[in-house]
Structure formats: C-alpha cells, structure tokens
Design a protein around this motif. Structure first.
Motif, PDB file in Angstrom:
ATOM      1  N   VAL A 134       4.200   4.731  -3.997  1.00 31.08           N
ATOM      2  CA  VAL A 134       2.950   5.912  -3.430  1.00 31.08           C
ATOM      3  C   VAL A 134       3.992   6.751  -2.390  1.00 31.08           C
ATOM      4  CG1 VAL A 134       1.135   5.527  -2.370  1.00 31.08           C
ATOM      5  CG2 VAL A 134       1.509   4.697  -3.712  1.00 31.08           C
ATOM      6  N   LEU A 135       4.293   6.267  -1.170  1.00 35.74           N
ATOM      7  CA  LEU A 135       4.816   6.510  -0.391  1.00 35.74           C
ATOM      8  C   LEU A 135       5.657   7.834  -0.655  1.00 35.74           C
ATOM      9  CD1 LEU A 135       5.649   3.194   2.043  1.00 35.74           C
ATOM     10  CD2 LEU A 135       3.064   4.950   2.290  1.00 35.74           C
ATOM     11  N   ALA A 136       6.472   7.678  -1.359  1.00 31.82           N
ATOM     12  CA  ALA A 136       7.382   8.666  -1.132  1.00 31.82           C
ATOM     13  C   ALA A 136       6.896  10.092  -3.088  1.00 31.82           C
ATOM     14  CB  ALA A 136       8.687   7.651  -2.056  1.00 31.82           C
ATOM     15  N   ASP A 137       6.018   9.973  -3.242  1.00 27.76           N
ATOM     16  CA  ASP A 137       5.389  11.052  -3.920  1.00 27.76           C
ATOM     17  C   ASP A 137       5.088  12.214  -3.033  1.00 27.76           C
ATOM     18  OD1 ASP A 137       3.840  12.719  -5.893  1.00 27.76           O
ATOM     19  OD2 ASP A 137       2.414  10.864  -5.896  1.00 27.76           O
ATOM     20  N   PRO A 138       6.046  13.408  -3.389  1.00 29.81           N
ATOM     21  CA  PRO A 138       5.506  14.455  -3.137  1.00 29.81           C
ATOM     22  C   PRO A 138       4.962  15.286  -3.124  1.00 29.81           C
ATOM     23  CG  PRO A 138       7.419  14.425  -4.691  1.00 29.81           C
ATOM     24  CD  PRO A 138       6.954  13.224  -4.838  1.00 29.81           C
ATOM     25  N   ALA A 139       3.391  14.234  -4.114  1.00 32.11           N
ATOM     26  CA  ALA A 139       3.025  15.146  -4.395  1.00 32.11           C
ATOM     27  C   ALA A 139       1.032  14.417  -3.894  1.00 32.11           C
ATOM     28  CB  ALA A 139       2.094  15.451  -5.763  1.00 32.11           C
ATOM     29  N   ARG A 140       1.566  13.941  -2.685  1.00 36.78           N
ATOM     30  CA  ARG A 140       0.683  13.038  -2.115  1.00 36.78           C
ATOM     31  C   ARG A 140       1.052  13.268  -0.344  1.00 36.78           C
ATOM     32  NH1 ARG A 140      -3.031   8.061  -3.715  1.00 36.78           N
ATOM     33  NH2 ARG A 140      -2.297   7.092  -5.542  1.00 36.78           N
ATOM     34  N   LEU A 141      -0.515  14.297   0.055  1.00 37.29           N
ATOM     35  CA  LEU A 141      -0.359  13.966   1.775  1.00 37.29           C
ATOM     36  C   LEU A 141      -0.545  13.008   2.187  1.00 37.29           C
ATOM     37  CD1 LEU A 141      -0.450  15.842   3.492  1.00 37.29           C
ATOM     38  CD2 LEU A 141      -3.006  16.176   3.654  1.00 37.29           C
ATOM     39  N   LYS A 142       0.476  12.219   2.878  1.00 33.61           N
ATOM     40  CA  LYS A 142      -0.079  11.523   4.074  1.00 33.61           C
ATOM     41  C   LYS A 142      -0.921  11.102   4.671  1.00 33.61           C
ATOM     42  CE  LYS A 142       3.025   9.879   0.662  1.00 33.61           C
ATOM     43  NZ  LYS A 142       4.146  10.985  -0.523  1.00 33.61           N
ATOM     44  N   LEU A 143      -1.578  10.861   5.890  1.00 34.29           N
ATOM     45  CA  LEU A 143      -2.189  11.038   6.776  1.00 34.29           C
ATOM     46  C   LEU A 143      -1.964  10.092   7.844  1.00 34.29           C
ATOM     47  CD1 LEU A 143      -5.679  11.568   5.040  1.00 34.29           C
ATOM     48  CD2 LEU A 143      -3.852  13.474   5.594  1.00 34.29           C
ATOM     49  N   TYR A 144      -1.498  10.547   8.891  1.00 37.93           N
ATOM     50  CA  TYR A 144      -1.014   9.920  10.122  1.00 37.93           C
ATOM     51  C   TYR A 144      -2.237   9.749  11.603  1.00 37.93           C
ATOM     52  CZ  TYR A 144       3.130   8.416   6.987  1.00 37.93           C
ATOM     53  OH  TYR A 144       4.137   8.499   5.845  1.00 37.93           O
ATOM     54  N   HIS A 145      -1.571   8.544  12.329  1.00 37.58           N
ATOM     55  CA  HIS A 145      -2.097   8.846  13.906  1.00 37.58           C
ATOM     56  C   HIS A 145      -0.982   8.356  14.101  1.00 37.58           C
ATOM     57  CE1 HIS A 145      -4.536  10.265  17.401  1.00 37.58           C
ATOM     58  NE2 HIS A 145      -3.662   9.390  17.778  1.00 37.58           N
ATOM     59  N   PHE A 146       0.246  10.006  14.886  1.00 33.32           N
ATOM     60  CA  PHE A 146       0.683   9.376  15.273  1.00 33.32           C
ATOM     61  C   PHE A 146       2.083   9.198  14.371  1.00 33.32           C
ATOM     62  CE2 PHE A 146       4.552   7.317  18.429  1.00 33.32           C
ATOM     63  CZ  PHE A 146       5.307   8.833  18.636  1.00 33.32           C
ATOM     64  N   ALA A 147       2.554   9.884  13.356  1.00 35.38           N
ATOM     65  CA  ALA A 147       3.621   9.654  11.975  1.00 35.38           C
ATOM     66  C   ALA A 147       4.580   9.566  12.285  1.00 35.38           C
ATOM     67  CB  ALA A 147       3.697  11.229  11.352  1.00 35.38           C
ATOM     68  N   ARG A 148       5.091   9.670  14.011  1.00 34.53           N
ATOM     69  CA  ARG A 148       6.067  10.085  14.135  1.00 34.53           C
ATOM     70  C   ARG A 148       6.543   8.228  14.425  1.00 34.53           C
ATOM     71  NH1 ARG A 148       8.131  11.859  20.333  1.00 34.53           N
ATOM     72  NH2 ARG A 148      10.743  10.385  19.808  1.00 34.53           N
ATOM     73  N   PHE A 149       6.161   7.235  14.712  1.00 34.60           N
ATOM     74  CA  PHE A 149       6.608   5.965  14.543  1.00 34.60           C
ATOM     75  C   PHE A 149       6.182   5.630  13.182  1.00 34.60           C
ATOM     76  CE2 PHE A 149       5.898   1.601  14.363  1.00 34.60           C
ATOM     77  CZ  PHE A 149       6.515   1.245  15.871  1.00 34.60           C
ATOM     78  N   ASP A 150       5.115   5.846  12.397  1.00 35.09           N
ATOM     79  CA  ASP A 150       5.224   5.551  10.811  1.00 35.09           C
ATOM     80  C   ASP A 150       5.957   5.766  10.506  1.00 35.09           C
ATOM     81  OD1 ASP A 150       2.913   3.736  11.668  1.00 35.09           O
ATOM     82  OD2 ASP A 150       1.435   5.349  11.633  1.00 35.09           O
ATOM     83  N   LEU A 151       6.291   7.083  10.033  1.00 37.77           N
ATOM     84  CA  LEU A 151       7.563   7.893   9.326  1.00 37.77           C
ATOM     85  C   LEU A 151       9.078   6.642   9.411  1.00 37.77           C
ATOM     86  CD1 LEU A 151       7.275  11.719   9.811  1.00 37.77           C
ATOM     87  CD2 LEU A 151       6.641  10.342   7.861  1.00 37.77           C
ATOM     88  N   ALA A 152       9.274   6.338  10.729  1.00 41.19           N
ATOM     89  CA  ALA A 152      10.493   5.949  11.219  1.00 41.19           C
ATOM     90  C   ALA A 152      10.567   4.976  10.548  1.00 41.19           C
ATOM     91  CB  ALA A 152      11.049   5.856  12.802  1.00 41.19           C
ATOM     92  N   ALA A 153       9.092   3.139  11.066  1.00 42.22           N
ATOM     93  CA  ALA A 153       9.726   2.229   9.996  1.00 42.22           C
ATOM     94  C   ALA A 153       9.637   2.463   8.751  1.00 42.22           C
ATOM     95  CB  ALA A 153       8.347   1.497  10.582  1.00 42.22           C
ATOM     96  N   ILE A 154       8.598   3.223   8.131  1.00 39.01           N
ATOM     97  CA  ILE A 154       8.900   2.967   6.793  1.00 39.01           C
ATOM     98  C   ILE A 154      10.552   3.059   6.169  1.00 39.01           C
ATOM     99  CG2 ILE A 154       8.748   3.864   4.706  1.00 39.01           C
ATOM    100  CD1 ILE A 154       5.004   4.527   6.498  1.00 39.01           C
TER     101      ILE A 154
END
Length: 207
Positions: free
Chosen positions: A67-87
């Motif tokens: 799900v997270l890697a699916d290029p067809a799904r938009l991912k909504l975050y608040h402060f995406a920078r941190f979450d992207l790094a952790a994931i």
C-alpha cells in the motif's frame, strides 16, 4: 468508526481504493536510533488501522509495504518529511506520492505561524485533537486506549483537510509550488537519513 490494532502487518483488503492517510509513532525523533513502533493508516471512510511492530521486528509487512509503495495511491501526511524517513529506514519503501498538510498550511495560512495538526484541525474542521499521548512510550508491551485513540486521530482528519487545502492552494495560485515541494519530500527524507537533517544544502553558507 473503529480503531483496529494489528501486529506486524496490515490485513489484506481492509482499505478502500484511493488516497490513504499515513502517520508513524517512533521511540524518538532520531530515526536511525529510535525505532519505528506503529504505522497508522486510514482510507478516510471512518476506520483507522494501527500496525504495531515488536522491538525485534523484521519489518516484513508485505501488505502494508504494498500500500505504501503503490504509486497510484496518494499518501496524506502531516509533516511527511519525518514519516517518509522512518518508513524508508525501517520498512524499506518510499511511501509516495505525497501530500503534506503541514506544507500546504504554511503555503496558504500565511496569516499565522501555528501549523501544528491540532491547530489545523481546529481551524479547518472545528474539532479538537488531544496531544497528551504524543510523548508516551510507544514501545510498551501494551498500548493504552488513550494511545490508540491518539494514534488514530493523527490520520482521522487528513482526508477532510486535504480537500480544503487543495482548494486554498488553488485560490492562492500556489498549487504548482506545493506540488514541487511534495515531490521533493522523499529526497529531503533521504538527506535526513544520510546526515543532513538541519543544514540547508541550498544555502550559501558552508556546511
């Protein structure tokens, strides 16, 4: 509306198609040191799913990663920078494409310096979010009901805020610059992981 807690992976088929709201809970703010404990995810239909990882987890989670890697799904975050790094660091996937409500807020709500999730939810949706559990022990053997509700609330309102902020970005003619920022966020997260968390590499000053 319900909050579901899963161990080590997301069950297959529990999310509807379309954008998903994503957040993470870790043991601290230094990603390589402070392990990923929980990934929260919601399809915006009323339920939130919490995926918890044990201290010795291998972070396999094939369903969640898909799900997270699916290029067809938009991912909504608040402060995406941190979450992207952790994931990326723990799950090994780039969880994009991205829409970050914090960046969208900074580009549209220039009349304030209050861009936290609590402030944004209050102004845009007229709801209150408690942040009391923000600094709690996410690596505990059992998560409390208060922790579960706090984690769920971090993704509960992102779909609704996304709809409002998209309109505001268009109104202020800042959609294009916002998209450029969102597209850069995975690279910004990689810079954080590689050792450039605080330095602006675009600035004239020396590193």
């Amino acid at each position: 509306m319900a909050v579901y807690l899963h161990e080590e992976d997301l069950p297959e088929g529990v999310l509807a198609p379309g954008p998903v709201a994503v957040d993470t809970e870790t043991m601290g703010l230094i990603t390589p040191r402070d392990r990923l404990c929980v990934v929260q995810i919601s399809d915006g239909k009323g339920d939130e799913h919490l995926v918890r990882f044990a201290p010795d987890s291998a972070y396999d989670a094939p369903n969640l990663k898909a799900v997270l890697a699916d290029p067809a799904r938009l991912k909504l975050y608040h402060f995406a920078r941190f979450d992207l790094a952790a994931i990326e660091h723990y799950l090994g996937v780039v969880a994009a494409p991205v829409f970050c409500t914090k960046i969208a807020s900074k580009l549209t709500r220039t009349y304030t310096d209050r861009h936290g999730l609590k402030d944004l939810v209050r102004e845009l949706l007229g709801k209150e979010v408690s942040k009391q559990q923000q600094s709690s022990d996410w690596g505990a053997a059992e998560l409390t009901d208060a922790q579960k509700d706090y984690a769920a609330s971090d993704v509960r309102y992102l779909h609704a805020m996304h709809e409002i902020l998209v309109v505001r970005l268009a109104r202020e003619h800042r959609t294009e610059i916002a998209q450029a920022c969102f597209d850069f966020l995975p690279a910004r997260a990689k810079l954080d992981l590689a050792g450039w968390p605080d330095h602006d590499i675009f600035s004239h000053e020396a590193a």
